[in-house]
Write a protein that holds these residues in place. Structure first.
Motif, PDB file in Angstrom:
ATOM      1  N   UNK A  96     114.481 -23.075  43.025  1.00 52.39           N
ATOM      2  CA  UNK A  96     113.700 -23.525  44.065  1.00 52.39           C
ATOM      3  C   UNK A  96     112.262 -23.653  44.285  1.00 52.39           C
ATOM      4  N   UNK A  97     111.752 -22.660  43.532  1.00 53.36           N
ATOM      5  CA  UNK A  97     110.291 -22.596  43.252  1.00 53.36           C
ATOM      6  C   UNK A  97     109.737 -24.005  42.630  1.00 53.36           C
ATOM      7  N   UNK A  98     110.734 -24.541  41.575  1.00 59.14           N
ATOM      8  CA  UNK A  98     110.375 -25.722  40.994  1.00 59.14           C
ATOM      9  C   UNK A  98     110.105 -26.980  42.098  1.00 59.14           C
ATOM     10  N   UNK A  99     111.299 -26.841  42.922  1.00 57.14           N
ATOM     11  CA  UNK A  99     111.070 -27.926  43.998  1.00 57.14           C
ATOM     12  C   UNK A  99     109.914 -27.693  44.755  1.00 57.14           C
ATOM     13  N   UNK A 100     109.302 -26.637  44.922  1.00 49.44           N
ATOM     14  CA  UNK A 100     107.885 -26.701  45.749  1.00 49.44           C
ATOM     15  C   UNK A 100     106.965 -26.605  45.115  1.00 49.44           C
ATOM     16  N   UNK A 101     106.820 -26.646  43.614  1.00 48.75           N
ATOM     17  CA  UNK A 101     105.915 -26.448  42.621  1.00 48.75           C
ATOM     18  C   UNK A 101     105.133 -25.232  42.617  1.00 48.75           C
ATOM     19  N   UNK A 102     105.657 -24.129  42.761  1.00 51.78           N
ATOM     20  CA  UNK A 102     105.262 -22.627  42.506  1.00 51.78           C
ATOM     21  C   UNK A 102     104.877 -22.462  41.435  1.00 51.78           C
ATOM     22  N   UNK A 103     104.107 -21.468  40.898  1.00 50.34           N
ATOM     23  CA  UNK A 103     103.730 -21.149  39.607  1.00 50.34           C
ATOM     24  C   UNK A 103     104.721 -20.069  39.208  1.00 50.34           C
ATOM     25  N   UNK A 104     104.911 -20.239  37.871  1.00 50.97           N
ATOM     26  CA  UNK A 104     106.077 -19.570  37.020  1.00 50.97           C
ATOM     27  C   UNK A 104     105.367 -17.909  37.059  1.00 50.97           C
ATOM     28  N   UNK A 105     104.193 -17.640  37.113  1.00 51.02           N
ATOM     29  CA  UNK A 105     103.910 -16.171  37.185  1.00 51.02           C
ATOM     30  C   UNK A 105     104.282 -15.439  38.601  1.00 51.02           C
ATOM     31  N   UNK A 106     104.118 -16.255  39.704  1.00 49.93           N
ATOM     32  CA  UNK A 106     104.777 -15.869  40.847  1.00 49.93           C
ATOM     33  C   UNK A 106     106.182 -15.710  40.916  1.00 49.93           C
ATOM     34  N   UNK A 153     118.457 -15.740  50.337  1.00 49.69           N
ATOM     35  CA  UNK A 153     117.081 -15.198  50.285  1.00 49.69           C
ATOM     36  C   UNK A 153     116.456 -15.569  48.941  1.00 49.69           C
ATOM     37  N   UNK A 154     117.381 -15.526  48.055  1.00 50.36           N
ATOM     38  CA  UNK A 154     116.698 -16.166  46.406  1.00 50.36           C
ATOM     39  C   UNK A 154     116.182 -17.459  46.709  1.00 50.36           C
ATOM     40  N   UNK A 155     116.819 -18.578  47.114  1.00 47.22           N
ATOM     41  CA  UNK A 155     116.343 -19.789  47.182  1.00 47.22           C
ATOM     42  C   UNK A 155     115.031 -19.892  48.361  1.00 47.22           C
ATOM     43  N   UNK A 156     115.029 -19.227  49.433  1.00 48.84           N
ATOM     44  CA  UNK A 156     114.142 -19.445  50.326  1.00 48.84           C
ATOM     45  C   UNK A 156     112.756 -18.541  49.662  1.00 48.84           C
ATOM     46  N   UNK A 157     112.896 -17.545  49.135  1.00 50.66           N
ATOM     47  CA  UNK A 157     111.800 -17.039  48.447  1.00 50.66           C
ATOM     48  C   UNK A 157     111.239 -17.632  47.443  1.00 50.66           C
ATOM     49  N   UNK A 158     111.847 -18.569  46.566  1.00 51.66           N
ATOM     50  CA  UNK A 158     111.274 -19.529  45.793  1.00 51.66           C
ATOM     51  C   UNK A 158     110.421 -20.499  46.213  1.00 51.66           C
ATOM     52  N   UNK A 159     111.238 -21.021  47.349  1.00 49.57           N
ATOM     53  CA  UNK A 159     110.520 -22.034  48.120  1.00 49.57           C
ATOM     54  C   UNK A 159     109.315 -21.602  48.714  1.00 49.57           C
ATOM     55  N   UNK A 160     109.329 -20.526  49.285  1.00 47.67           N
ATOM     56  CA  UNK A 160     108.012 -20.126  50.022  1.00 47.67           C
ATOM     57  C   UNK A 160     106.873 -19.734  48.935  1.00 47.67           C
ATOM     58  N   UNK A 161     107.292 -19.646  47.785  1.00 47.07           N
ATOM     59  CA  UNK A 161     106.045 -19.465  46.706  1.00 47.07           C
ATOM     60  C   UNK A 161     105.167 -20.585  46.314  1.00 47.07           C
ATOM     61  N   UNK A 162     105.809 -21.851  46.920  1.00 44.13           N
ATOM     62  CA  UNK A 162     105.009 -23.223  46.694  1.00 44.13           C
ATOM     63  C   UNK A 162     104.454 -23.989  47.649  1.00 44.13           C
ATOM     64  N   UNK A 163     104.421 -25.199  47.726  1.00 44.20           N
ATOM     65  CA  UNK A 163     103.883 -25.947  48.871  1.00 44.20           C
ATOM     66  C   UNK A 163     104.966 -25.699  50.084  1.00 44.20           C
ATOM     67  N   UNK A 190     107.237 -26.067  53.235  1.00 44.62           N
ATOM     68  CA  UNK A 190     108.230 -27.336  53.462  1.00 44.62           C
ATOM     69  C   UNK A 190     108.271 -27.501  54.959  1.00 44.62           C
ATOM     70  N   UNK A 191     108.469 -28.513  55.622  1.00 45.82           N
ATOM     71  CA  UNK A 191     108.565 -28.943  57.045  1.00 45.82           C
ATOM     72  C   UNK A 191     109.727 -28.091  57.464  1.00 45.82           C
ATOM     73  N   UNK A 192     109.847 -27.955  58.828  1.00 46.06           N
ATOM     74  CA  UNK A 192     110.947 -27.041  59.429  1.00 46.06           C
ATOM     75  C   UNK A 192     112.366 -27.312  59.097  1.00 46.06           C
ATOM     76  N   UNK A 193     112.447 -29.092  59.105  1.00 43.10           N
ATOM     77  CA  UNK A 193     113.920 -29.655  58.700  1.00 43.10           C
ATOM     78  C   UNK A 193     114.202 -29.338  57.183  1.00 43.10           C
ATOM     79  N   UNK A 194     113.008 -29.334  56.380  1.00 41.76           N
ATOM     80  CA  UNK A 194     113.376 -29.134  54.925  1.00 41.76           C
ATOM     81  C   UNK A 194     113.924 -27.904  54.672  1.00 41.76           C
TER      82      UNK A 194
END
Length: 298
Positions: free
Chosen positions: A58-68, A190-200, A202-206
């Motif tokens: 999920x972090x890859x989807x939003x461009x999150x850093x691997x360190x985080x 939660x795992x998916x949403x936490x990874x997504x939150x670490x990056x750019x 997302x819009x509410x619908x996304x």
């Protein structure tokens, strides 16, 4: 080629997670040694690390850093391990085998197992609350809240309570789904949403679309677990096979039969993949990981 690429990606993250966890866990040479030893024993050298893999995908989807992502994934895995330690204790599922070795209360003792689960849980929130580069305090607070809600009475702990209270009962499909949306599904979501939150952001619908994927995969994961409990042996599973049937627990297999349970897992995964269509290739890892979850044999 895609399968080989995914396997290498998965292996790389599993190895990195092992190193990260080993570095973050307390040294067993330091007092209290038994507690620290139990924490390391239960966490290291075992498990598929599915939840950390979901964080990274999920972090890859939003461009999150691997360190985080490494720190976030470690926090999620510590919550998962704590739940396994407590679930295996005599007051709950009373099991002797986990991840191919003796359960924590067998390898140590019940009091140490209880305390090690408690300590892993609090360490998870300690890690998640420490500053992370590029992540605002508000986003970090949202992360802590996401993990807390997935772990507590409205999530994993609540689902386990329903599970224990349902022994010997015939649950309907909606009742079984409700239980597993909490017990297994909440931490996967939660795992998916936490990874997504670490990056750019997302819009509410996304976010809603991504959460629907995670909800479907959480249920599919449990359906496959129920199938494997019937269809695989203890050596392959790394835990006691046939335990649910022996304990007269309601499962997807007991409710709908083995063949229909397999079909249901496939239907859930198809629904999950449909939810990812708006993300196109950015969600490639999540799709591959979804296939792995549904098609795994242990």
């Amino acid at each position: 080629m895609q399968a080989e690429n995914f396997s290498l990606w998965m292996l790389g993250i599993q190895q990195d997670m092992e190193h990260t966890l080993a570095a973050l866990l307390p040294d067993a040479a330091h007092a209290p040694r038994a507690l620290h030893g139990a924490m390391r024993y239960s966490t290291l050298e075992g498990g598929k690390r599915v939840r950390p893999l979901l964080v990274y995908a999920a972090g890859e989807l939003t461009g999150a850093s691997e360190k985080n992502l490494a720190r976030i994934a470690a926090a999620v895995e510590l919550i998962h391990v704590y739940s396994l330690i407590h679930d295996d204790m005599p007051c709950m599922d009373d099991d002797v085998l986990r991840r191919g070795k003796a359960t924590c209360h067998i390898a140590f003792d019940e009091a140490t197992a209880l305390l090690s689960g408690d300590a892993l849980q609090t360490l998870a929130f300690d890690l998640l609350s420490q500053p992370m580069d590029g992540i605002s305090p508000a986003t970090q607070l949202a992360m802590v809240q996401t993990l807390a809600r997935a772990s507590g009475h409205a999530g994993m702990a609540g689902g386990q309570a329903i599970d224990l209270a349902s022994v010997g009962q015939a649950l309907s499909l909606p009742e079984l789904e409700y239980m597993h949306l909490m017990k297994t599904g909440a931490l996967i979501r939660a795992s998916v949403m936490l990874g997504a939150l670490a990056g750019t952001p997302l819009a509410t619908d996304e976010r809603a679309t991504l959460d629907h994927f995670a909800k479907c995969m959480g249920l599919a994961f449990q359906v496959v677990d129920d199938v494997l409990d019937v269809d695989a042996d203890s050596q392959a599973l790394g835990k006691t096979a046939g335990k649910d049937a022996a304990n007269d627990k309601p499962t997807y297999v007991s409710l709908m039969g083995l063949a229909r349970a397999r079909e249901f897992a496939s239907e859930l995964s198809s629904d999950a993949y449909t939810a990812l269509e708006p993300f196109a290739e950015k969600a490639a890892r999540l799709r591959q990981l979804g296939s792995y979850i549904v098609e795994r044999s242990f």
